[in-house]
Write an enzyme that holds these catalytic residues in place. Sequence first.
Site, PDB file in Angstrom:
ATOM      1  N   CYS A 120       0.866  -1.188   0.000  1.00 31.85           N
ATOM      2  CA  CYS A 120       0.000   0.000   0.000  1.00 31.85           C
ATOM      3  C   CYS A 120       0.897   1.230   0.000  1.00 31.85           C
ATOM      4  CB  CYS A 120      -0.975  -0.022   1.166  1.00 31.85           C
ATOM      5  SG  CYS A 120      -0.199  -0.188   2.776  1.00 31.85           S
ATOM      6  N   ARG A 161      -2.136  -0.803   5.420  1.00 29.59           N
ATOM      7  CA  ARG A 161      -3.378  -1.374   4.902  1.00 29.59           C
ATOM      8  C   ARG A 161      -3.132  -2.780   4.352  1.00 29.59           C
ATOM      9  NH1 ARG A 161      -4.850   3.815   1.249  1.00 29.59           N
ATOM     10  NH2 ARG A 161      -2.607   4.039   1.379  1.00 29.59           N
TER      11      ARG A 161
END
Lengths: 285, 163
Positions: free
Chosen positions: A240, A245
């Site tokens: 990410c 994430r």
Amino acid sequence: MAADYAHPEVLVSTAWVDEHRHDAGLRIVESDEDVLLYEQGHIEGAVKIDWHTDLQHRVVRDYIDRAAFEQLCREKGIANDTTVVFYGDKNNWWACYAFWVFKLYGHEKCLIMNGGRKRWELDGRAWTRGPESQYAATSYTAQEADPSIRAFRDEVLKHQRGGKPLIDVRSPGEFTGEMLHMPDYPQEGALRGGHIPGAQNVPWARAANDDGTFKSAKELEKIYAKECGLKRRSRIIAYCRIGERSSHTWFVLHYLLGFPNVKNYDGSWTEWGNLVGVPIAQGAQ
Amino acid sequence: MNSPGHDAGQSAAGGQRLAEIIEEFADLEVRERLETLLDFAESLPPLPARFQAEREAGDHRVHECQTPVYLWVEVTDGRVQVYGDSAPESPTVKGFLAILVEAFSGATVADVLAVGPDLLSKLGLVEALGMVRMRGLQAILQHIRRQVVAAAATDARSQSPPT
């Protein structure tokens, strides 16, 4: 349903945590994006581990080293055989991040409370504002960092050249390269926008329901196996912006869908988009 | 960056309140700073009813901030008023917003513009929250500064006699 997941034993419900939170040999850990949420209210008995101030090295861009990890566990009353249950805000995004760091250093018994803070709140369960519970210090010995779950840039480059699957879990705007940096803060983003060529864009939160719990195995299969065409034997790298994430997606792919070879590339876009000479693709493909 | 010359130009109301808040934070341990920030978050005045429709429409959002933050800035007769709102699940952002609302309400335009990006380190928040959390908070401060400049221009036009 949980039974359909590849490793259903890593998920526990809010009801289970409420019932077992005083069990010996169990430690509940809250990890949030917002560093004040724990102070605003947490599950009684839970300790706080912040992804940034506790799990990241203060100087080098890296996680804390093995010795610092051991020290953190000792202070939080976590022994080598303690079952650690992680929960947090934002669909357990940061709980998965902390879970990943614990796995990096070989902690065996790690669980996620499905639904995190949101599900606990929706259940109407109690929060406490009391000070962080103090537990007797343990003696903790960590393993050497496990390279099987962490990807570094040279490996990612080789992986990309080999046409192996990459999952970019950022928003579509970040993936296409439209969003290069935030206004006023060009120095805090990457110098180039776009994605690693060949990567598929699956925003991380697609794996979560509105109540913060994980989607069913069937729904997850549909996204990652059918849409993305990931195969069980695939060696998969998720990334990410800074590898946060993608810890959530790593958890989903490895523990819920059972893909054996999944790595998180924590250098992610803030490294790749600043590297000289590496290939970058812009647009939807 | 802030220069001492700017500080000298601050009015008693705005500049002084901010100086008091900075002093309050400076004496605290990291853990206490977090608690104080939470106190601020919980003391953020409710958004006046006249802004509710715009808030619900999603207008006045600070887009640089990942967390939803909504800001309204007014300048009347050279005095600034700041109103803001954020989600209860984002107490850190809400706490910083509450500090700015309290410090800037009633301040002069010069007071607000004298506050630079080093405010976060003066409050000891870089140490307490960590570097990566600074971007969103800086964005709120920058947003207010831009809005103050725009609102001050409108305020000045309304005060000047028609030509």
